[in-house]
Design a protein around this motif. Structure first.
Motif, mmCIF file in Angstrom:
data_model
loop_
_atom_site.group_PDB
_atom_site.id
_atom_site.type_symbol
_atom_site.label_atom_id
_atom_site.label_comp_id
_atom_site.label_asym_id
_atom_site.label_seq_id
_atom_site.Cartn_x
_atom_site.Cartn_y
_atom_site.Cartn_z
ATOM 1 N N GLY A 25 0.823 -1.203 0.000
ATOM 2 C CA GLY A 25 0.000 0.000 0.000
ATOM 3 C C GLY A 25 0.854 1.248 0.000
ATOM 4 O O GLY A 25 2.069 1.197 0.243
ATOM 5 N N THR A 26 0.215 2.372 -0.284
ATOM 6 C CA THR A 26 0.887 3.668 -0.296
ATOM 7 C C THR A 26 0.383 4.516 0.861
ATOM 8 O O THR A 26 -0.576 4.158 1.551
ATOM 9 N N VAL A 27 1.032 5.650 1.059
ATOM 10 C CA VAL A 27 0.592 6.582 2.095
ATOM 11 C C VAL A 27 -0.864 6.981 1.862
ATOM 12 O O VAL A 27 -1.659 7.064 2.799
ATOM 13 N N GLU A 59 8.635 3.269 -6.680
ATOM 14 C CA GLU A 59 8.015 2.888 -7.950
ATOM 15 C C GLU A 59 7.755 4.148 -8.755
ATOM 16 O O GLU A 59 7.072 5.060 -8.292
ATOM 17 N N ARG A 60 8.308 4.190 -9.947
ATOM 18 C CA ARG A 60 8.154 5.376 -10.797
ATOM 19 C C ARG A 60 7.030 5.158 -11.801
ATOM 20 O O ARG A 60 6.974 4.130 -12.467
ATOM 21 N N ARG A 61 6.124 6.119 -11.886
ATOM 22 C CA ARG A 61 5.047 6.098 -12.873
ATOM 23 C C ARG A 61 5.030 7.446 -13.586
ATOM 24 O O ARG A 61 4.464 8.406 -13.094
ATOM 25 N N ARG A 67 6.866 7.142 -6.294
ATOM 26 C CA ARG A 67 6.102 6.964 -5.069
ATOM 27 C C ARG A 67 6.639 5.758 -4.313
ATOM 28 O O ARG A 67 7.250 4.846 -4.891
ATOM 29 N N LEU A 68 6.427 5.762 -2.998
ATOM 30 C CA LEU A 68 6.889 4.668 -2.165
ATOM 31 C C LEU A 68 5.769 3.655 -1.951
ATOM 32 O O LEU A 68 4.638 4.021 -1.628
ATOM 33 N N ILE A 69 6.097 2.381 -2.139
ATOM 34 C CA ILE A 69 5.174 1.279 -1.907
ATOM 35 C C ILE A 69 5.654 0.529 -0.675
ATOM 36 O O ILE A 69 6.818 0.127 -0.600
#
Length: 223
Positions: A25-27, A59-61, A67-69
């Protein structure tokens, strides 16, 4: 029951439960789940990371900062409720019963039946959907978070009660599957395994084999 030393109702405890059920999950995911700010979530994550219970990957999008997973660490997986003492005790009883026969698969099959007998008398449901729901409740009482698949045709276990043993002896996974099959009275197919890196052990009820239509033999008429 606490989640790795955190109360289940605490922010950190809810993040652990979320990761058990979803794998990662993400923040933003945690903030929506807890209904708190991103800043509050990051504070909980700092404590969980300091305790070695949560790890993160970038993870780059597209353009911009990655973003951090977040997911549970190996340490967290190893701290989930275990039942090694019961397992070893049952294995010893079977070893004695078989007079030391060196047949691990046979022993574990018998152990799975013993484990299933502890559930069988408490299964009140008559159809497979009801029995899956009852099994989920019994597993959660045992300390194994679980949920019935959305289609009602399987069950997901979000913690392995034999995590370390299963890595050394994969036959233990077959024992757990057989135990669930005995309880449900249905054959199961395995979709995912925690010991292989999935965030849950997923089982689906196997479709009954359909009988092939009887082949008709046509005898040509004479003349």
């Amino acid at each position: 029951m606490s989640n790795m030393g955190y109360a289940p109702e605490s922010g950190a405890g809810k993040i652990i439960e979320y990761l058990q059920r979803h794998g990662e999950g993400t923040v933003k995911d945690f903030a929506a789940c807890l209904d708190v700010s991103d800043t509050a979530v990051r504070e909980h994550l700092l404590h969980l990371q300091a305790d070695g219970l949560v790890v993160a990957r970038a993870e780059r999008r597209g353009p911009g900062r990655p973003r951090l997973i977040y997911c549970l660490s190996e340490k967290a997986q190893s701290l989930f409720p275990k039942q090694y003492d019961r397992l070893i005790s049952l294995l010893l009883r079977e070893l004695i019963a078989l007079e030391g026969a060196d047949k691990l698969d046979e022993i574990l099959a018998r152990v799975s039946q013993r484990l299933a007998s502890e559930y069988a008398d408490r299964m009140a449901g008559t159809d497979v959907t009801q029995r899956l729901a009852e099994l989920r409740r019994l597993l959660e009482q045992r300390g194994v978070p679980a949920e019935v698949a959305p289609d009602g045709d399987g069950i997901n276990l979000f913690a392995c009660p034999y995590y370390d043993v299963a890595h050394l002896h994969p036959q233990v996974c077959a024992m757990e599957r057989q135990m669930i099959e005995y309880v449900l009275g249905e054959k199961l197919d395995v979709q995912n395994r925690i010991r292989e890196g999935a965030h849950s052990c997923s089982f689906t009820v196997r479709e009954p084999a359909t009988e092939m239509p009887e082949k008709r033999v046509i005898i040509p008429l004479e003349g």
